[in-house]
Design a protein around this motif. Structure first.
Motif, PDB file in Angstrom:
ATOM      1  N   GLN A   9      -6.883  10.323  -5.985  1.00 13.56           N
ATOM      2  CA  GLN A   9      -6.590  10.344  -4.277  1.00 13.56           C
ATOM      3  C   GLN A   9      -7.304  11.552  -3.923  1.00 13.56           C
ATOM      4  OE1 GLN A   9      -6.322   9.289  -1.721  1.00 13.56           O
ATOM      5  NE2 GLN A   9      -4.467   8.110  -1.853  1.00 13.56           N
ATOM      6  N   SER A  48       0.538   7.580   0.462  1.00 12.32           N
ATOM      7  CA  SER A  48       0.502   6.251   0.605  1.00 12.32           C
ATOM      8  C   SER A  48       0.366   5.678  -0.648  1.00 12.32           C
ATOM      9  CB  SER A  48      -1.434   6.082   0.734  1.00 12.32           C
ATOM     10  OG  SER A  48      -2.744   7.330  -0.155  1.00 12.32           O
ATOM     11  N   ARG A  96       0.875  -1.143   0.163  1.00 10.54           N
ATOM     12  CA  ARG A  96      -0.505  -0.026  -0.428  1.00 10.54           C
ATOM     13  C   ARG A  96       1.279   1.688  -0.045  1.00 10.54           C
ATOM     14  NH1 ARG A  96      -2.034   3.652   3.643  1.00 10.54           N
ATOM     15  NH2 ARG A  96      -4.014   3.925   3.623  1.00 10.54           N
ATOM     16  N   ALA A  97       1.837   0.737   0.965  1.00  3.87           N
ATOM     17  CA  ALA A  97       2.667   2.480   1.404  1.00  3.87           C
ATOM     18  C   ALA A  97       3.485   3.110  -0.205  1.00  3.87           C
ATOM     19  CB  ALA A  97       4.000   2.063   1.536  1.00  3.87           C
TER      20      ALA A  97
END
Length: 209
Positions: free
Chosen positions: A93, A185, A3-4
């Motif tokens: 995002q 993220s 995810r990171a």
């Protein structure tokens, strides 16, 4: 971990476009550490197949070419350009943050210039910035300045660009900010917590610089 660093893995997996453009064009300049200003403004145009290694970001494969950038639209803000490999994920995002009423007041993306690296015999920088490849985004620069002489933020830090940073004002970015967490993220690092003498509170990129 996935995810990171999801975006970075995505960029590396995409690789070189199967149908690259025929031409690479961009406008650029060099930063003079002697004159402390931008110099040698010029427009470059050459076959895409003739891209030099310094015109390609080794980590992501994004290039300085205008043809490899895509416009993203975030809320009511003007469109900005970013590398097409990042564009979809970043646009999604940022718009999600706007829907949650996070303070995204201004964005700066793709702009080409040699502002990093060693200096040449004339005192000019010799490497393109992360903005040059469209892999950096600045958020709310008027509330989140770039500081030098700033190993740890305090009175000795010197504002070099943008507005003064005050963690208590609307639009400022801090380590607790939802905006900072969201950008991290995607695999981007925040310039407000990078090591060294520079703190760039507006800035997000794979390296934080």
């Amino acid at each position: 971990m996935l995810r990171a660093f999801g975006w970075l893995f995505l960029c590396l997996s995409v690789g070189v476009s199967a149908n690259p453009p025929s031409t690479c064009t961009y406008s650029t300049y060099k930063w003079s550490v002697v004159q402390k200003k931008a110099v040698d403004f010029r427009t470059v145009s050459h076959p895409y197949a003739a891209l030099a290694s310094y015109e390609i970001d080794k980590e992501t494969g994004c290039t300085v070419c205008r043809e490899d950038q895509r416009a993203i639209k975030v809320g009511d803000l003007p469109e900005v350009l970013v590398c097409k490999k990042l564009a979809g994920t970043l646009e999604t995002q940022l718009n999600a943050l706007v829907v949650r009423e996070e303070p995204i007041l201004k964005l700066v993306g793709y702009r080409v210039g040699m502002t990093r690296g060693d200096v040449d015999t004339e005192g000019n920088r010799t490497r393109f910035s992360n903005h040059s490849f469209g892999i950096a985004i600045d958020i709310n620069d008027e509330q989140n300045g770039l500081y030098g002489n700033c190993i740890e933020f305090g009175p000795k830090c010197r504002l070099r660009k943008g507005g003064e940073w005050d963690p208590n004002i609307y639009g400022s970015l801090t380590v607790e900010s939802e905006i900072v967490a969201a950008m991290k993220s995607l695999g981007l690092k925040w310039g407000g917590e990078i090591a060294g003498k520079q703190k760039d509170f507006m800035h997000f990129s794979p390296s934080g610089y």
